[in-house]
Design a protein around this motif. Structure first.
Motif, PDB file in Angstrom:
ATOM      1  N   PRO A  21      47.479  -4.367  21.567  1.00 57.94           N
ATOM      2  CA  PRO A  21      47.980  -3.129  22.193  1.00 57.94           C
ATOM      3  C   PRO A  21      49.183  -3.377  23.105  1.00 57.94           C
ATOM      4  CG  PRO A  21      45.595  -3.217  22.323  1.00 57.94           C
ATOM      5  CD  PRO A  21      46.051  -4.580  21.872  1.00 57.94           C
ATOM      6  N   PHE A  22      49.166  -4.481  23.841  1.00 58.45           N
ATOM      7  CA  PHE A  22      50.291  -4.794  24.718  1.00 58.45           C
ATOM      8  C   PHE A  22      51.551  -5.092  23.914  1.00 58.45           C
ATOM      9  CE2 PHE A  22      52.749  -8.229  26.784  1.00 58.45           C
ATOM     10  CZ  PHE A  22      53.302  -7.485  27.818  1.00 58.45           C
ATOM     11  N   VAL A  23      51.412  -5.897  22.854  1.00 60.40           N
ATOM     12  CA  VAL A  23      52.574  -6.263  22.045  1.00 60.40           C
ATOM     13  C   VAL A  23      53.198  -5.028  21.399  1.00 60.40           C
ATOM     14  CG1 VAL A  23      53.338  -7.537  19.998  1.00 60.40           C
ATOM     15  CG2 VAL A  23      51.743  -8.599  21.584  1.00 60.40           C
ATOM     16  N   VAL A  24      52.345  -4.133  20.869  1.00 59.63           N
ATOM     17  CA  VAL A  24      52.855  -2.935  20.203  1.00 59.63           C
ATOM     18  C   VAL A  24      53.591  -2.041  21.189  1.00 59.63           C
ATOM     19  CG1 VAL A  24      52.134  -0.779  19.117  1.00 59.63           C
ATOM     20  CG2 VAL A  24      51.214  -2.931  18.308  1.00 59.63           C
ATOM     21  N   ARG A  25      53.043  -1.899  22.400  1.00 58.10           N
ATOM     22  CA  ARG A  25      53.710  -1.060  23.394  1.00 58.10           C
ATOM     23  C   ARG A  25      54.984  -1.702  23.931  1.00 58.10           C
ATOM     24  NH1 ARG A  25      48.254   0.217  24.019  1.00 58.10           N
ATOM     25  NH2 ARG A  25      47.807   2.415  24.423  1.00 58.10           N
ATOM     26  N   THR A  26      55.085  -3.028  23.794  1.00 58.33           N
ATOM     27  CA  THR A  26      56.243  -3.748  24.322  1.00 58.33           C
ATOM     28  C   THR A  26      57.407  -3.774  23.341  1.00 58.33           C
ATOM     29  OG1 THR A  26      54.782  -5.173  25.631  1.00 58.33           O
ATOM     30  CG2 THR A  26      57.027  -5.940  25.285  1.00 58.33           C
ATOM     31  N   ILE A  27      57.153  -4.233  22.119  1.00 54.39           N
ATOM     32  CA  ILE A  27      58.252  -4.379  21.156  1.00 54.39           C
ATOM     33  C   ILE A  27      58.232  -3.303  20.073  1.00 54.39           C
ATOM     34  CG2 ILE A  27      58.326  -6.857  21.536  1.00 54.39           C
ATOM     35  CD1 ILE A  27      57.009  -7.255  18.822  1.00 54.39           C
ATOM     36  N   GLY A  28      57.154  -2.527  19.989  1.00 52.82           N
ATOM     37  CA  GLY A  28      57.056  -1.498  18.956  1.00 52.82           C
ATOM     38  C   GLY A  28      56.354  -2.008  17.716  1.00 52.82           C
TER      39      GLY A  28
END
Length: 452
Positions: free
Chosen positions: A56-63
């Motif tokens: 979830p963090f990675v997706v919110r960070t880089i898309g």
């Protein structure tokens, strides 16, 4: 955006995942000596656990778009790395692939459920329908990819009919890999090991397919509307004189995203329904670990040769695809609890057959029968797993991430057992856990229905 782009996206994903999992099915066979293949799969799923936690963090960070493309790239590197069979190369590439595993499942399915189309419908049913169709295409792609080993691979010993039936004594449920005599002259390795040339050709084909899928993804996946990466790019492009203020803004954005990501994950993990729903993900992981390791080595390669592993897994995948199609077609009339009952009955039949089969030349058709039954069980369990986050959780990204964690934990259990325990112990565990998961899922479903 039209549904055509959705189907193109699904096909490209199926090409990549099909290539990846075909190699997975071969690892515990081709690299059985010293346990390199099974150990590398344990490392893969350990990396996948980490991937699920930070997804979830990675997706919110880089898309999600960049994350999926990163997963495609690492998968291509993993396939190329499979040319080198030393433990350093195998362990490194497999671990890196595990670290981006959530892009193949949590990310791919989350995007499929919310893929923008011309339709204005954004209901839960619309998301379920897209997931079912996406799953059908993915499973079909896996089946087609698994046909390639039959056409390409060649056993180092091709004349299996010259063997005595005593050579089958350590196959099927009686297979215990820790008891192998790891000598190149041992008869079993003639059935487990392909020629080097045929193996290299197979790797070359899979590399081309994965690169093609990544190329299609680059043009078809919709660009992310918002992410910390995108917002940071806009900040860099703005005419802001104070660099310190700009850095402070970006740091604040990252902190905010990190806080929101972990808050969402904490909310999903704290859901009281998890005790009833999560074991289904764990069971599917254990089941897939059994198919990729124990079934492919002990039931197929051990009796029919390594070149038959791909076609056998293809039969498994095609049956799973057909079942997924039927479920998607009749989805409005089939509920999760009904599927769970049917799945439990099918699990019992297929696993009981695998447990009791004694390999002989007259019964070498039995792996095909078992593969068909396991394929149906796989489709039912998969549909349940990828439908639960859509139906029972509001934050789908975090829910898919949590279920990726549970399924990878199950895979680790199966892979470890395939290294250090005889096959029949894994079957006993699968049968018991299938019954337990069904009971918990039924209780959870009716508890949720009653609360509503």
């Amino acid at each position: 955006m039209s549904m055509r782009n959705f189907y193109i996206y699904a096909v490209a994903t199926a090409i990549i995942i099909g290539s990846k999992y075909c190699l997975f099915a071969l690892k515990s066979t081709v690299q059985v000596k010293g346990g390199i293949g099974p150990i590398s799969m344990v490392l893969y799923h350990a990396g996948a656990l980490v991937s699920g936690l930070v997804y979830p963090f990675v997706v919110r960070t880089i898309g999600i778009r960049r994350f999926l493309l990163l997963g495609d790239f690492v998968c291509t590197i993993f396939i190329i790395g499979s040319l080198y069979t030393g433990w350093q190369s195998v362990f490194t590439t497999t671990l890196f692939l595990g670290l981006v595993d959530s892009s193949f499942w949590a990310g791919a399915f989350s995007l499929a459920a919310s893929f923008p189309t011309d339709s204005e419908s954004t209901s839960t049913k619309d998301g379920e329908r897209k997931v079912s169709r996406f799953l059908t295409i993915i499973t079909l792609g896996q089946g087609l990819a698994n046909l390639l080993p039959e056409a390409v691979l060649r056993n180092s010993v091709d004349d299996l009919t010259a063997l005595n039936e005593t050579d089958f004594m350590q196959c099927a449920a009686r297979d215990c890999s820790m008891k192998y005599e790891y000598k190149s002259s041992a008869s079993i390795f003639g059935r487990l090991t392909p020629t080097r040339l045929s193996y290299n050709i197979l790797i070359g084909i899979f590399t081309a397919l994965a690169a093609c899928g990544m190329f299609i993804h680059y043009f078809v996946i919709p660009r992310d509307q918002s992410s910390v990466f995108e917002e940071g790019q806009h900040l860099m492009e703005d005419n802001v004189d104070n660099n310190r203020s700009r850095a402070t803004l970006q740091t604040g954005k990252f902190r905010d995203v990190l806080s929101k990501s972990f808050t969402a994950m904490r909310g999903v993990f704290a859901n009281s329904m998890n005790i009833f729903l999560l074991p289904s993900g764990l069971w599917l992981g254990m089941f897939l670990g059994f198919v990729w390791s124990t079934f492919s080595r002990s039931y197929v390669a051990c009796t029919l040769g390594v070149r038959s592993v791909g076609p056998m897994i293809a039969i498994f995948d095609f049956m799973s695809c057909l079942t997924c199609f039927i479920i998607a077609w009749r989805h409005e009339f089939i509920s999760v609890w009904q599927l769970s009952i049917v799945g439990s009955l099918l699990d019992s039949v297929g696993l009981a057959l695998a447990l009791t089969w004694m390999p002989t030349f007259a019964t070498l058709y039995m792996p095909y029968v078992i593969a068909l039954l396991l394929g149906v069980s796989h489709a039912v369990a998969r549909t349940i797993l990828f439908t639960i986050p859509v139906v029972y959780y509001s934050d789908k990204d975090s829910a898919f991430s949590m279920y990726a964690l549970s399924s990878n934990s199950g895979c680790i259990i199966s892979q470890v057992m395939s290294i250090g325990a005889c096959a029949f112990w894994g079957i006993y565990l699968l049968m018991a856990s299938s019954l337990l998961c069904t009971i918990l899922l039924l209780v959870g479903h009716f508890k949720m229905h009653k609360s509503r």
